[in-house]
Design an enzyme around this catalytic site. Sequence first.
Site, mmCIF file in Angstrom:
data_model
loop_
_atom_site.group_PDB
_atom_site.id
_atom_site.type_symbol
_atom_site.label_atom_id
_atom_site.label_comp_id
_atom_site.label_asym_id
_atom_site.label_seq_id
_atom_site.Cartn_x
_atom_site.Cartn_y
_atom_site.Cartn_z
ATOM 1 N N SER A 186 0.857 -1.197 0.000
ATOM 2 C CA SER A 186 0.000 0.000 0.000
ATOM 3 C C SER A 186 0.886 1.238 0.000
ATOM 4 O O SER A 186 2.099 1.160 0.254
ATOM 5 C CB SER A 186 -0.884 0.010 1.248
ATOM 6 O OG SER A 186 -0.075 0.223 2.399
ATOM 7 N N ASP A 212 -1.131 -1.369 -4.007
ATOM 8 C CA ASP A 212 -2.491 -1.586 -3.515
ATOM 9 C C ASP A 212 -3.180 -0.225 -3.357
ATOM 10 O O ASP A 212 -2.615 0.698 -2.750
ATOM 11 C CB ASP A 212 -2.371 -2.287 -2.143
ATOM 12 C CG ASP A 212 -3.670 -2.888 -1.670
ATOM 13 O OD1 ASP A 212 -4.564 -3.113 -2.498
ATOM 14 O OD2 ASP A 212 -3.764 -3.163 -0.452
ATOM 15 N N HIS A 213 -4.378 -0.096 -3.897
ATOM 16 C CA HIS A 213 -5.177 1.137 -3.752
ATOM 17 C C HIS A 213 -4.427 2.409 -4.132
ATOM 18 O O HIS A 213 -4.411 3.380 -3.357
ATOM 19 C CB HIS A 213 -5.728 1.267 -2.326
ATOM 20 C CG HIS A 213 -6.726 0.208 -2.003
ATOM 21 N ND1 HIS A 213 -8.012 0.233 -2.448
ATOM 22 C CD2 HIS A 213 -6.588 -0.948 -1.304
ATOM 23 C CE1 HIS A 213 -8.645 -0.855 -2.032
ATOM 24 N NE2 HIS A 213 -7.801 -1.600 -1.338
ATOM 25 N N ASP A 218 -7.319 3.154 -7.820
ATOM 26 C CA ASP A 218 -8.626 3.034 -7.172
ATOM 27 C C ASP A 218 -9.352 4.372 -7.242
ATOM 28 O O ASP A 218 -9.227 5.219 -6.358
ATOM 29 C CB ASP A 218 -8.454 2.584 -5.717
ATOM 30 C CG ASP A 218 -9.793 2.392 -5.027
ATOM 31 O OD1 ASP A 218 -10.830 2.662 -5.666
ATOM 32 O OD2 ASP A 218 -9.804 1.979 -3.855
ATOM 33 N N HIS A 226 -11.064 -7.763 -3.006
ATOM 34 C CA HIS A 226 -10.363 -7.130 -1.877
ATOM 35 C C HIS A 226 -11.019 -7.603 -0.579
ATOM 36 O O HIS A 226 -12.029 -8.315 -0.598
ATOM 37 C CB HIS A 226 -10.483 -5.604 -1.990
ATOM 38 C CG HIS A 226 -9.533 -5.027 -2.985
ATOM 39 N ND1 HIS A 226 -8.501 -4.194 -2.623
ATOM 40 C CD2 HIS A 226 -9.433 -5.200 -4.324
ATOM 41 C CE1 HIS A 226 -7.815 -3.866 -3.703
ATOM 42 N NE2 HIS A 226 -8.356 -4.459 -4.754
ATOM 43 N N GLY A 227 -10.454 -7.180 0.531
ATOM 44 C CA GLY A 227 -11.108 -7.378 1.827
ATOM 45 C C GLY A 227 -11.466 -8.819 2.136
ATOM 46 O O GLY A 227 -12.533 -9.110 2.664
ATOM 47 N N SER A 265 -9.814 -11.206 4.103
ATOM 48 C CA SER A 265 -9.266 -11.914 5.269
ATOM 49 C C SER A 265 -10.362 -12.702 5.964
ATOM 50 O O SER A 265 -11.521 -12.278 6.007
ATOM 51 C CB SER A 265 -8.638 -10.906 6.245
ATOM 52 O OG SER A 265 -7.337 -10.561 5.798
ATOM 53 N N ASN A 322 -7.161 -10.526 -2.199
ATOM 54 C CA ASN A 322 -6.289 -9.730 -1.320
ATOM 55 C C ASN A 322 -6.450 -10.104 0.150
ATOM 56 O O ASN A 322 -7.582 -10.124 0.662
ATOM 57 C CB ASN A 322 -6.659 -8.254 -1.429
ATOM 58 C CG ASN A 322 -6.283 -7.658 -2.766
ATOM 59 O OD1 ASN A 322 -5.801 -8.340 -3.655
ATOM 60 N ND2 ASN A 322 -6.502 -6.361 -2.892
ATOM 61 N N ASP A 329 -4.641 -8.955 3.803
ATOM 62 C CA ASP A 329 -3.710 -8.130 4.567
ATOM 63 C C ASP A 329 -3.933 -8.346 6.072
ATOM 64 O O ASP A 329 -3.030 -8.750 6.814
ATOM 65 C CB ASP A 329 -3.914 -6.650 4.201
ATOM 66 C CG ASP A 329 -2.932 -5.730 4.900
ATOM 67 O OD1 ASP A 329 -2.082 -6.225 5.658
ATOM 68 O OD2 ASP A 329 -3.007 -4.502 4.701
HETATM 69 P P1 13P Z 1 -8.279 -7.437 4.359
HETATM 70 O O1 13P Z 1 -8.365 -6.262 5.270
HETATM 71 O O2 13P Z 1 -9.522 -8.272 4.419
HETATM 72 O O3 13P Z 1 -7.066 -8.276 4.594
HETATM 73 O O4 13P Z 1 -8.200 -6.881 2.854
HETATM 74 C C1 13P Z 1 -6.972 -6.471 2.320
HETATM 75 C C2 13P Z 1 -7.115 -5.756 1.021
HETATM 76 O O5 13P Z 1 -8.130 -5.785 0.355
HETATM 77 C C3 13P Z 1 -5.963 -5.000 0.552
HETATM 78 O O6 13P Z 1 -6.250 -4.264 -0.587
HETATM 79 O O1 G3H Z 2 -6.711 -2.085 1.673
HETATM 80 C C1 G3H Z 2 -5.918 -1.659 2.478
HETATM 81 C C2 G3H Z 2 -4.784 -2.500 2.902
HETATM 82 O O2 G3H Z 2 -5.177 -3.397 3.903
HETATM 83 C C3 G3H Z 2 -3.585 -1.668 3.275
HETATM 84 O O3 G3H Z 2 -3.738 -1.021 4.474
HETATM 85 O O4 G3H Z 2 -3.013 1.342 4.008
HETATM 86 O O5 G3H Z 2 -2.983 0.404 6.347
HETATM 87 O O6 G3H Z 2 -1.302 -0.365 4.662
HETATM 88 P P1 G3H Z 2 -2.702 0.168 4.902
HETATM 89 ZN ZN ZN Z 3 -8.196 -3.487 -0.714
#
Ligand code: 13P
Ligand code: G3H
Ligand code: ZN
Length: 326
Positions: A57, A94-95, A116, A223-224, A226, A266, A268
């Site tokens: 990121s 990322d983003h 994004d 994304h998202g 986890s 994804n 994180d």
């Molecule tokens: P999580 O917060 O679910 O791990 O998603 C990570 C993500 O989408 C990073 O772009």
């Molecule tokens: O989508 C976001 C990722 O989980 C990255 O998070 O900006 O805190 O590194 P961060």
């Molecule tokens: Zn994301």
Amino acid sequence: MRYNYKDLGLVNTKEMFAKANKEGYAVPAFNFNNMEQMLAIVEACAEMGSPVILQCSNGARNYMGKPVVAMLAKAAVEVAREMGSDIPIALHLDHGSSFEQAKDCIEWGFSSVMIDASHHSFEENIAESKKVAEYAHSVDVTVEAELGVLAGIEDEISNEEHIYTQPHEVEEFVAKAGVDSLAISIGTSHGAHKFKPGDDPKLKLEILAEIETKIPGFPIVLHGSSSVPAKFISMIKEYGGEIKDAIGIPNDQLRGAAKSAVAKINVDTDGRLAFTAGIREVLATKPGEFDPRKYLTPAKKYMKDFYMTKITDVFGSEGAYKKAAK
Ligand code: 13P
Ligand code: G3H
Ligand code: ZN
């Protein structure tokens, strides 16, 4: 150009995604913030023979610094080869929030970028994504865009509700924007609190299926994703941390998606939880310990083991490439 990603041994995501969609798995995109996380990711993927996207990121890039990110990605390739694995490795922004940011990443060795612009209007999103795609493609870098908005915090912007991707918009979007993959909103969200207690933790898989009929074979990104493992939540609580009502996406929901045109998923938050649980465990059970290697080594092991389990339970990417010896 400070670093060309090809000189670092990295690849873009084009062939990775084509193979993943043909063979019915998804490529893991794991975020990293430091050397321990990079090593946990690459060792796990090399041992499993899984392709991998090292995802960074803007915040992680500010934390590590531009040269360190590029050199850690180069080191990841060296580590995999040293282990005897031929897995392809991409370095992905990322983003990404602007053309300038995406360009800067490309100039510092990224092989893939996300732009994004999903919070903007449909037309502005197309225009911004197209601008990035045109520049990125001139240097053989791949581009991910996003259509629809995830609930929760995304790119420092917070949304109460999901704005699901509209299937009737995707064909026009990818044709006009000219991007290589598309992140969609079907009920996943960032962070450790994806559902409220009592909610049915289900994704809108029917929206995914409809999107796939509109752009058959086109690489889709989630994304998202986890799963927020209960084990790490209870370890964090047991060893003095505070984390309430943490709920993730059940693995079975994601596994179904990985078998379809979803080419990248994804993760994180789960890595962060594993890392934190591991560090807390050592610091709580061995209060006299102050050698960072003594608490970072188990933390890295929790992350690596987690990534390997996730590859088996969700991605289905094990053995897509040569496995390294353990
Ligand atoms: P999580 O917060 O679910 O791990 O998603 C990570 C993500 O989408 C990073 O772009
Ligand atoms: O989508 C976001 C990722 O989980 C990255 O998070 O900006 O805190 O590194 P961060
Ligand atoms: Zn994301």
